[in-house]
Structure formats: structure tokens, C-alpha cells
Scaffold this motif. Sequence first.
Motif, PDB file in Angstrom:
ATOM      1  N   PRO A 163      -1.389   5.389   1.392  1.00 36.74           N
ATOM      2  CA  PRO A 163      -2.632   5.275   0.617  1.00 36.74           C
ATOM      3  C   PRO A 163      -2.424   4.659  -0.761  1.00 36.74           C
ATOM      4  N   THR A 164      -1.297   4.941  -1.397  1.00 37.89           N
ATOM      5  CA  THR A 164      -1.022   4.345  -2.702  1.00 37.89           C
ATOM      6  C   THR A 164      -0.850   2.842  -2.576  1.00 37.89           C
ATOM      7  N   PHE A 165      -0.080   2.405  -1.585  1.00 39.45           N
ATOM      8  CA  PHE A 165       0.076   0.966  -1.344  1.00 39.45           C
ATOM      9  C   PHE A 165      -1.279   0.298  -1.093  1.00 39.45           C
ATOM     10  N   TYR A 166      -2.133   0.978  -0.353  1.00 34.69           N
ATOM     11  CA  TYR A 166      -3.386   0.353   0.095  1.00 34.69           C
ATOM     12  C   TYR A 166      -4.440   0.315  -1.011  1.00 34.69           C
ATOM     13  N   PHE A 167      -4.626   1.427  -1.731  1.00 34.85           N
ATOM     14  CA  PHE A 167      -5.759   1.529  -2.657  1.00 34.85           C
ATOM     15  C   PHE A 167      -5.452   1.040  -4.062  1.00 34.85           C
ATOM     16  N   TYR A 168      -4.191   0.874  -4.427  1.00 33.88           N
ATOM     17  CA  TYR A 168      -3.902   0.290  -5.739  1.00 33.88           C
ATOM     18  C   TYR A 168      -4.123  -1.212  -5.672  1.00 33.88           C
ATOM     19  N   ASN A 169      -4.886  -1.722  -6.637  1.00 37.34           N
ATOM     20  CA  ASN A 169      -5.232  -3.144  -6.653  1.00 37.34           C
ATOM     21  C   ASN A 169      -5.178  -3.688  -8.075  1.00 37.34           C
ATOM     22  N   TRP A 170      -5.079  -4.987  -8.148  1.00 35.90           N
ATOM     23  CA  TRP A 170      -5.076  -5.710  -9.416  1.00 35.90           C
ATOM     24  C   TRP A 170      -6.474  -6.270  -9.624  1.00 35.90           C
ATOM     25  N   TYR A 171      -7.167  -5.796 -10.667  1.00 33.99           N
ATOM     26  CA  TYR A 171      -8.552  -6.229 -10.866  1.00 33.99           C
ATOM     27  C   TYR A 171      -8.929  -6.061 -12.326  1.00 33.99           C
ATOM     28  N   GLU A 172     -10.082  -6.614 -12.671  1.00 36.64           N
ATOM     29  CA  GLU A 172     -10.627  -6.480 -14.010  1.00 36.64           C
ATOM     30  C   GLU A 172     -11.643  -5.348 -14.012  1.00 36.64           C
ATOM     31  N   PRO A 173     -11.443  -4.298 -14.825  1.00 38.57           N
ATOM     32  CA  PRO A 173     -12.360  -3.158 -14.812  1.00 38.57           C
ATOM     33  C   PRO A 173     -13.773  -3.568 -15.206  1.00 38.57           C
ATOM     34  N   TYR A 196      -6.761  -7.441 -16.931  1.00 35.66           N
ATOM     35  CA  TYR A 196      -6.583  -6.902 -15.591  1.00 35.66           C
ATOM     36  C   TYR A 196      -5.722  -5.649 -15.636  1.00 35.66           C
ATOM     37  N   VAL A 197      -5.992  -4.726 -14.709  1.00 35.98           N
ATOM     38  CA  VAL A 197      -5.239  -3.488 -14.603  1.00 35.98           C
ATOM     39  C   VAL A 197      -4.733  -3.340 -13.174  1.00 35.98           C
ATOM     40  N   CYS A 198      -3.734  -2.495 -13.013  1.00 37.76           N
ATOM     41  CA  CYS A 198      -3.242  -2.106 -11.691  1.00 37.76           C
ATOM     42  C   CYS A 198      -3.624  -0.649 -11.496  1.00 37.76           C
ATOM     43  N   ALA A 199      -4.685  -0.404 -10.734  1.00 40.17           N
ATOM     44  CA  ALA A 199      -5.219   0.949 -10.606  1.00 40.17           C
ATOM     45  C   ALA A 199      -5.942   1.081  -9.266  1.00 40.17           C
ATOM     46  N   PHE A 200      -6.394   2.308  -8.976  1.00 45.87           N
ATOM     47  CA  PHE A 200      -7.181   2.530  -7.769  1.00 45.87           C
ATOM     48  C   PHE A 200      -8.463   1.711  -7.814  1.00 45.87           C
ATOM     49  N   LYS A 201      -8.831   1.153  -6.660  1.00 43.27           N
ATOM     50  CA  LYS A 201     -10.097   0.445  -6.529  1.00 43.27           C
ATOM     51  C   LYS A 201     -10.686   0.751  -5.162  1.00 43.27           C
ATOM     52  N   PHE A 202     -11.982   1.099  -5.138  1.00 41.96           N
ATOM     53  CA  PHE A 202     -12.629   1.526  -3.906  1.00 41.96           C
ATOM     54  C   PHE A 202     -13.924   0.751  -3.707  1.00 41.96           C
ATOM     55  N   ASP A 204     -16.627   2.159  -2.078  1.00 41.06           N
ATOM     56  CA  ASP A 204     -17.771   3.058  -2.162  1.00 41.06           C
ATOM     57  C   ASP A 204     -17.352   4.360  -2.817  1.00 41.06           C
ATOM     58  N   THR A 205     -18.348   5.092  -3.294  1.00 34.87           N
ATOM     59  CA  THR A 205     -18.107   6.314  -4.047  1.00 34.87           C
ATOM     60  C   THR A 205     -17.513   7.414  -3.181  1.00 34.87           C
ATOM     61  N   LYS A 206     -17.961   7.542  -1.952  1.00 36.53           N
ATOM     62  CA  LYS A 206     -17.448   8.595  -1.074  1.00 36.53           C
ATOM     63  C   LYS A 206     -15.958   8.433  -0.834  1.00 36.53           C
ATOM     64  N   ARG A 207     -15.543   7.215  -0.536  1.00 37.16           N
ATOM     65  CA  ARG A 207     -14.116   6.962  -0.316  1.00 37.16           C
ATOM     66  C   ARG A 207     -13.317   7.246  -1.585  1.00 37.16           C
ATOM     67  N   ALA A 208     -13.871   6.885  -2.733  1.00 37.07           N
ATOM     68  CA  ALA A 208     -13.192   7.140  -4.005  1.00 37.07           C
ATOM     69  C   ALA A 208     -12.981   8.639  -4.218  1.00 37.07           C
ATOM     70  N   GLN A 209     -13.993   9.436  -3.937  1.00 32.60           N
ATOM     71  CA  GLN A 209     -13.880  10.882  -4.107  1.00 32.60           C
ATOM     72  C   GLN A 209     -12.824  11.467  -3.172  1.00 32.60           C
ATOM     73  N   GLU A 210     -12.816  11.023  -1.923  1.00 33.93           N
ATOM     74  CA  GLU A 210     -11.860  11.559  -0.949  1.00 33.93           C
ATOM     75  C   GLU A 210     -10.420  11.229  -1.333  1.00 33.93           C
ATOM     76  N   VAL A 211     -10.184   9.979  -1.676  1.00 30.62           N
ATOM     77  CA  VAL A 211      -8.816   9.543  -1.963  1.00 30.62           C
ATOM     78  C   VAL A 211      -8.315  10.132  -3.274  1.00 30.62           C
ATOM     79  N   LYS A 212      -9.188  10.167  -4.300  1.00 26.58           N
ATOM     80  CA  LYS A 212      -8.760  10.685  -5.597  1.00 26.58           C
ATOM     81  C   LYS A 212      -8.492  12.183  -5.570  1.00 26.58           C
TER      82      LYS A 212
END
Length: 375
Positions: A163-173, A196-202, A204-212
Amino acid sequence: KGMFEDGSETCCDGCELFEPCPFQKNQSVAQVIGPYIHSIICILGLIGNSLVIVTYAFYKRTKSMTDIYLFNVAIADLLFVLALPFIVYNELWSWPMGQVACKLLRGSYSVNLYSGMLLLACISTDRYIAIVQARRSFRLRSPSYSRIICAIIWIFAILMSVPTFYFYNWYEPSHTKGLMWDNDNQTQIQSSTPEYVCAFKFEDTKRAQEVKVAIPSTQISVGFFLPLFIMIFCYSAIIVTLLKAKNLQRHRAVRVVLVVVAVFIICHLPYNIVLLYDTVNLFQESPCGEADIMEIALTVSQTIAYMHCCLNPLLYAFVGVNFRNHFRRIFRDLWCLGKKYMAPRRFSRVTSDFYMSSTRRSMDGSSNSGASFTM
């Protein structure tokens, strides 16, 4: 429609959106801990774990089960301290290294976390078998078994880190670009240069809540409490067995065991308690002042947990007499090799002969074929 900081979207019909909390106090603490304290941790961890790896690789030919575990712990800690400077840089400033490096560094951090903690549990189990179950230790403490166990642990750590490999992304907040709304006015916030940051990116909100919730909960349970319970059970039985033996050396070993457990708890318990509290209250509203204090607690306790990678070589290797002898041989051989290149005409033949003889003694002088460096 608006966007959360992690990139997920939400509908904003009649709702209010504000800028994220600035966390100014935590930023001040991080500006001190990041460049200075973490630099010390990286340097000490790099030196200590490199010495352990060099010793096991070149100066001790016959390795016991615990030695193989310690070798793998040193590898995990070394990879951790190599990734730490990049992670600290990402937390303090913008991430310049792109998507692939973001996923690899964050994922490797998670892999090393799980593998290192579980290997420490394996060391305590091996000591339990060697001391408490001494009669069966010859059948159970095979080096081939330990290699298989280490491979299983590394594979398990990789799977736990997917999950860490998958949900961490490089993006602009989102708080550095786009539109945000207040009660009456629509205000555009646009950064002059993209950050740009290297952080969790989701998505939808439901997926964000579950993973976090799932990732820190798994880290707390599997990466801390499981090894802690194994260590407490094994070392408690070891202490009882050692105290029954009327032997001064065994009683000194009891003190070593107590120090190992105490350091493990002191380093990791504060961070896991703070992380657990933060996870439980993750989706509850709190004032920026309280949130800032929580971020400071996470930053400080996490730094204390990082210190354990520097202490592992001291606790598990350097306390052993055999390891200290190998450690002295390393520096003696390096000194002789340095003299060989610094003064080739005067010392070349003598130094070469001495270096070869000392290396031969260090390779052949590992007297305790099945003994660990630590007990």
C-alpha cells in the motif's frame, strides 16, 4: 467542487473550505531536528551498521543463527539511514526527484521498518531457544533455517509495504494551486512556482479514510506490538533461566537483556502511542494549535524511534568480546593498508606481509564457530 490536500475531491455545496493549518511551531522544531539531529543519526547509523556488515562479511567465516539475523538487521538499518536524508528533505521542502524515486524511497522505508523490527523478534526467539530450550537448540538453530526465515521476513515486509508503494505519489498539493472558497468570496491561490510533494494521494474520500487508518494501524500492531510481545516473552524466560544459574557471566547477560528491552521500549513506545492517538482522532476537527502540538509530538517521538538504528550495533554486536576483537582487526588492517599506500618504498614489503598475515589471522581466528557475538 474542491480538493483535499491529498488530491481527493469533495462536493462543496454550502460548505466552507479553508487553508491548511500552517504548523509554524512544528516547522520550527523540524528545522532543527531535520538538518542536525537526523544528520547525526545518519552518520552514526551508517558507520555502525557498515562495520557490522563488513565484520560479518569478511571477518567471521562461520555464522550462527543469530549472526545471520544480525547481518540482516544491519542491512535493514543501513538502507533505512540511506533513505532517511531524502525523506527528511521531502518533509521540509519540495520534492524534486520525481515519481519513481518517491515510491521507491517511501516503500523502502516501510520495508526496512517491518523487516528490522521482525528480525529483532527473531533474535530474541533464537536466544530463547539457545538458553531456555538448550537441549533442542542444536536441531532448531540451523543456519539454513535462519536464511529461510530471513527470506520469508523480507518477502513479508515487501507485501506489507505494497500500500505504501501504491498510494505514495509525486504531486502538487491543492493548497498551492487552484480555487478555494470562503463564505462569500471566491479566492484563487496560485503558487508562483509549482511545489511538489511525495505523499499519500487518493481518488476518493472513502479510500483515503480506509488507507490512512489501515497503514498506521498495521505499522503499530505488526511493526511494534508483535515484536514487543515476542521480546518480552522470550527475554522474560531467558532472565528466569539465567538467574537460576549461579554464574557471574550469566548475571551480566541478564543486565544486557534488560538494557536491550528497555532501549527498544524507550525508543519506539512514545512514537507508537502518539501515532495511535493521532490515528484514532484522524478525522475529528481540532484547532490549529492542538494539531500543531500533535505534529510536534509526532516529529520528536519519530526522531527518538529513528535513533534505534544507531543503537542496534551497540546493543547486539559491540557488547560482544568477539565482535570487539574483529572490530580492532578491521582498523588494524585499514591502518596497515593505509601505510602501504602512503609510503610504498619504505613499507611496501613489510606492510604487505603484515597485512596478509593479520588478514589470515582474522579470517582463521574466529574461534567460536556457533556462538553469537552478543551472548
